[in-house]
Design a protein around this motif. Sequence first.
Motif, PDB file in Angstrom:
ATOM      1  N   LEU A 185      -3.663  -9.773   5.508  1.00 29.77           N
ATOM      2  CA  LEU A 185      -3.897  -8.748   5.017  1.00 29.77           C
ATOM      3  C   LEU A 185      -2.863  -7.853   4.644  1.00 29.77           C
ATOM      4  O   LEU A 185      -2.491  -7.499   3.624  1.00 29.77           O
ATOM      5  N   TYR A 186      -1.857  -7.686   5.606  1.00 22.65           N
ATOM      6  CA  TYR A 186      -0.437  -6.995   5.307  1.00 22.65           C
ATOM      7  C   TYR A 186       0.425  -7.628   4.270  1.00 22.65           C
ATOM      8  O   TYR A 186       1.055  -6.971   3.233  1.00 22.65           O
ATOM      9  N   ARG A 187       0.371  -9.160   4.434  1.00 22.82           N
ATOM     10  CA  ARG A 187       1.023  -9.941   3.313  1.00 22.82           C
ATOM     11  C   ARG A 187       0.279  -9.474   2.029  1.00 22.82           C
ATOM     12  O   ARG A 187       1.194  -9.451   1.185  1.00 22.82           O
ATOM     13  N   ASP A 188      -0.852  -9.688   1.795  1.00 22.17           N
ATOM     14  CA  ASP A 188      -1.552  -9.652   0.597  1.00 22.17           C
ATOM     15  C   ASP A 188      -1.421  -8.156  -0.097  1.00 22.17           C
ATOM     16  O   ASP A 188      -0.935  -8.231  -1.192  1.00 22.17           O
ATOM     17  N   VAL A 189      -1.517  -7.245   0.879  1.00 24.51           N
ATOM     18  CA  VAL A 189      -0.969  -5.916   0.286  1.00 24.51           C
ATOM     19  C   VAL A 189       0.313  -5.681   0.077  1.00 24.51           C
ATOM     20  O   VAL A 189       0.495  -5.215  -1.065  1.00 24.51           O
ATOM     21  N   GLY A 190       1.386  -6.389   0.601  1.00 26.99           N
ATOM     22  CA  GLY A 190       2.603  -6.206   0.331  1.00 26.99           C
ATOM     23  C   GLY A 190       2.932  -6.749  -0.777  1.00 26.99           C
ATOM     24  O   GLY A 190       3.616  -6.371  -1.710  1.00 26.99           O
ATOM     25  N   LEU A 191       2.832  -8.087  -1.180  1.00 28.42           N
ATOM     26  CA  LEU A 191       2.624  -8.579  -2.359  1.00 28.42           C
ATOM     27  C   LEU A 191       2.016  -8.002  -3.570  1.00 28.42           C
ATOM     28  O   LEU A 191       2.689  -7.772  -4.605  1.00 28.42           O
ATOM     29  N   ALA A 192       0.868  -7.575  -3.540  1.00 36.73           N
ATOM     30  CA  ALA A 192       0.192  -6.868  -4.398  1.00 36.73           C
ATOM     31  C   ALA A 192       1.020  -5.642  -4.869  1.00 36.73           C
ATOM     32  O   ALA A 192       1.000  -5.109  -5.971  1.00 36.73           O
TER      33      ALA A 192
ATOM     34  N   ALA B 115      -3.078 -14.201  -3.338  1.00 32.57           N
ATOM     35  CA  ALA B 115      -2.878 -13.112  -2.473  1.00 32.57           C
ATOM     36  C   ALA B 115      -2.693 -11.787  -2.938  1.00 32.57           C
ATOM     37  O   ALA B 115      -2.986 -10.801  -2.647  1.00 32.57           O
ATOM     38  N   VAL B 116      -2.276 -11.756  -4.215  1.00 33.93           N
ATOM     39  CA  VAL B 116      -2.014 -10.641  -4.860  1.00 33.93           C
ATOM     40  C   VAL B 116      -3.077 -10.024  -5.379  1.00 33.93           C
ATOM     41  O   VAL B 116      -3.342  -8.798  -5.193  1.00 33.93           O
ATOM     42  N   GLU B 117      -4.110 -10.925  -5.857  1.00 31.05           N
ATOM     43  CA  GLU B 117      -5.558 -10.427  -6.136  1.00 31.05           C
ATOM     44  C   GLU B 117      -6.258  -9.771  -5.192  1.00 31.05           C
ATOM     45  O   GLU B 117      -6.852  -8.956  -5.212  1.00 31.05           O
TER      46      GLU B 117
ATOM     47  N   ARG C  31      -7.114  -5.331  -4.527  1.00 26.85           N
ATOM     48  CA  ARG C  31      -8.469  -4.850  -4.144  1.00 26.85           C
ATOM     49  C   ARG C  31      -8.261  -3.457  -3.243  1.00 26.85           C
ATOM     50  O   ARG C  31      -9.113  -2.578  -3.079  1.00 26.85           O
ATOM     51  N   TYR C  32      -7.230  -3.756  -2.164  1.00 25.96           N
ATOM     52  CA  TYR C  32      -7.037  -2.608  -1.184  1.00 25.96           C
ATOM     53  C   TYR C  32      -6.411  -1.440  -1.483  1.00 25.96           C
ATOM     54  O   TYR C  32      -6.495  -0.550  -1.349  1.00 25.96           O
ATOM     55  N   LEU C  33      -5.342  -1.959  -2.652  1.00 29.57           N
ATOM     56  CA  LEU C  33      -4.391  -0.952  -3.183  1.00 29.57           C
ATOM     57  C   LEU C  33      -4.984   0.102  -4.205  1.00 29.57           C
ATOM     58  O   LEU C  33      -5.159   1.415  -4.003  1.00 29.57           O
ATOM     59  N   ALA C  34      -5.597  -0.318  -4.925  1.00 30.57           N
ATOM     60  CA  ALA C  34      -6.375   0.451  -6.292  1.00 30.57           C
ATOM     61  C   ALA C  34      -7.458  -0.552  -6.844  1.00 30.57           C
ATOM     62  O   ALA C  34      -7.097  -1.311  -7.779  1.00 30.57           O
ATOM     63  N   PRO C  35      -8.539  -0.297  -6.582  1.00 35.70           N
ATOM     64  CA  PRO C  35      -9.657  -1.278  -7.218  1.00 35.70           C
ATOM     65  C   PRO C  35      -9.663  -1.401  -8.702  1.00 35.70           C
ATOM     66  O   PRO C  35      -9.631  -2.433  -9.243  1.00 35.70           O
ATOM     67  N   GLN C  36      -9.288  -0.321  -9.358  1.00 37.33           N
ATOM     68  CA  GLN C  36      -9.330  -0.254 -10.946  1.00 37.33           C
ATOM     69  C   GLN C  36      -8.145  -1.007 -11.304  1.00 37.33           C
ATOM     70  O   GLN C  36      -8.318  -1.967 -12.074  1.00 37.33           O
ATOM     71  N   ARG C  37      -6.972  -0.833 -10.627  1.00 36.60           N
ATOM     72  CA  ARG C  37      -5.611  -1.599 -11.126  1.00 36.60           C
ATOM     73  C   ARG C  37      -5.860  -2.899 -10.835  1.00 36.60           C
ATOM     74  O   ARG C  37      -5.279  -3.657 -11.385  1.00 36.60           O
TER      75      ARG C  37
END
Length: 67
Positions: free
Chosen positions: A22-29, A49-51, A55-61
């Motif tokens: 989760l941390y890796r995915d959010v960091g890459l995103a 992973a970016v996709e 989803r956690y950073l900004a659903p619309q973005r």
Amino acid sequence: MREDMPDVVEVPAGRSRLLSRLYRDVGLAAIAAELNLPAAAFEAEISEAVERGLRYLAPQRALDLAS
């Protein structure tokens, strides 16, 4: 591995792996979002992973950068 260390050190627990991913995915995103790079600009594994992270950073973005 050193013989005096328990095996548990070698293999992280399931929850730990989940959080690590989760941390890796959010960091890459976050990096992709900051640089305005679409998820499609990366290799397949990183793109997924970016996709997931978006989803956690900004659903619309996430919808904007996924295309």
